[in-house]
Design an enzyme around this catalytic site. Structure first.
Site, PDB file in Angstrom:
ATOM      1  N   CYS A  67       0.861  -1.184   0.000  1.00  0.00           N
ATOM      2  CA  CYS A  67       0.000   0.000   0.000  1.00  0.00           C
ATOM      3  C   CYS A  67       0.897   1.232   0.000  1.00  0.00           C
ATOM      4  CB  CYS A  67      -0.866  -0.030   1.253  1.00  0.00           C
ATOM      5  SG  CYS A  67      -1.830   1.470   1.514  1.00  0.00           S
ATOM      6  N   CYS A 181      -0.810   3.904  -6.242  1.00  0.00           N
ATOM      7  CA  CYS A 181      -1.753   3.280  -5.305  1.00  0.00           C
ATOM      8  C   CYS A 181      -1.896   1.857  -5.822  1.00  0.00           C
ATOM      9  CB  CYS A 181      -3.100   3.999  -5.337  1.00  0.00           C
ATOM     10  SG  CYS A 181      -4.404   3.076  -4.472  1.00  0.00           S
TER      11      CYS A 181
HETATM   12  N1  DGL Z   1      -4.080   0.608  -1.890  1.00  0.00           N
HETATM   13  C1  DGL Z   1      -3.742   1.724  -1.120  1.00  0.00           C
HETATM   14  C2  DGL Z   1      -2.531   2.462  -1.673  1.00  0.00           C
HETATM   15  O1  DGL Z   1      -1.696   1.875  -2.304  1.00  0.00           O
HETATM   16  C3  DGL Z   1      -4.754   2.647  -0.512  1.00  0.00           C
HETATM   17  C4  DGL Z   1      -6.188   2.684  -0.885  1.00  0.00           C
HETATM   18  C5  DGL Z   1      -6.994   3.351   0.215  1.00  0.00           C
HETATM   19  O2  DGL Z   1      -7.246   2.663   1.210  1.00  0.00           O
HETATM   20  O3  DGL Z   1      -7.313   4.535   0.101  1.00  0.00           O
HETATM   21  O4  DGL Z   1      -2.356   3.632  -1.456  1.00  0.00           O
END
Ligand code: DGL
Length: 257
Positions: A67, A181
């Site tokens: 993430c 993301c």
């Molecule tokens: N998948 C996550 C990232 O890489 C975050 C998504 C979220 O929870 O807003 O930032």
């Protein structure tokens, strides 16, 4: 591997490709989803506490924070409190700059990620001669989650999210976008269709190489099993089961309904 939701599956895919035998526990902190609209303090506290509990319970050889939001905010804090090798996912600004001919690149992440000083540092270190445009989209995160629950997502759905970059000054010259993301590579096909002139890069392949390097010989061990844990059990989790199955994951629960 930890993410707020299903985004980290894009990283899992790359790691699995390189290390088919390792056993993976994929943790989706759906009780804390989304991270991208939370404050730095909320994300850092939550991620460090959760990783502490998970490390005690699962005793992993290595943790991947799959993430960008959690990594750009909390990687240093987590490293300070955990005694396990930790790999973070940070915006793929370096590969984006390496590929850009126009010297204008985009960083498409969550609202929290694109405002991080970590992004300033990566831009200064690896894209000093580029114009770096940034845009945060919570909508694209929602669309990726919906797709994994079986909804049809089209190029027309993702186009307005890209317009947040292309509509900025210099955006018409931008040729490469870092998908900052982990949810967004899940929609890469639609993004490419919406903007065929753009090249998209993400951190997944680099993370897989880093994991393989850190695990060394242990990266060849295991039975290739995968489990998905959710911090809250609800009907949305049930809807994800077929997609998780395609990633080789079976669901077991951390939370209660
Ligand atoms: N998948 C996550 C990232 O890489 C975050 C998504 C979220 O929870 O807003 O930032």
């Amino acid at each position: 591997m930890l993410d707020s939701g299903v985004g980290g599956l894009s990283v899992l895919d790359d790691v699995r490709g390189l290390l088919p035998a390792i056993d993976i526990v994929y943790v989706a902190d759906n009780a804390g989803f989304p991270y991208g609209t939370k404050t730095e303090m909320e994300v850092a506290t939550r991620v460090c506490a959760l990783l502490g509990r998970l490390t005690e319970r699962l005793t992993p050889d290595l943790i991947v924070i799959a993430c960008n939001t959690a990594s750009t905010i909390a990687l240093a804090h987590a490293r300070a409190v955990l005694d396990v090798p930790l790999v973070g996912t940070v915006p793929a600004i370096k590969p984006a700059a390496e590929r850009s001919k126009a010297r204008v690149i985009g960083v498409l992440g969550t609202e929290a990620t694109v405002r991080q000083p970590y992004v300033d540092r990566l831009s200064a270190d690896h894209a000093g001669d580029c114009t770096v445009l940034r845009h945060g989209s919570a909508r694209l995160v929602e669309l990726a989650e919906a797709q994994l629950r079986g909804a049809a997502v089209t190029a027309a759905d993702v186009a307005p999210c890209l317009a947040g970059l292309t509509g900025q000054q210099g955006g018409e010259r931008m040729d490469v976008v870092a998908l900052a993301c982990t949810h967004f590579p899940l929609l890469e096909q639609q993004l490419r269709e919406a903007a065929p002139q753009l090249d998209f890069v993400d951190g997944g392949p680099g993370i897989a190489r880093r994991v393989a390097h850190l695990l060394g010989g242990r990266g060849q061990e295991g039975s290739g099993q995968g489990r998905a844990l959710f911090t809250r059990d609800d009907e949305q989790v049930d809807a994800l089961a077929p997609a998780l199955h395609r990633y080789g994951l079976t669901i077991s629960n951390l939370g209660s309904r």
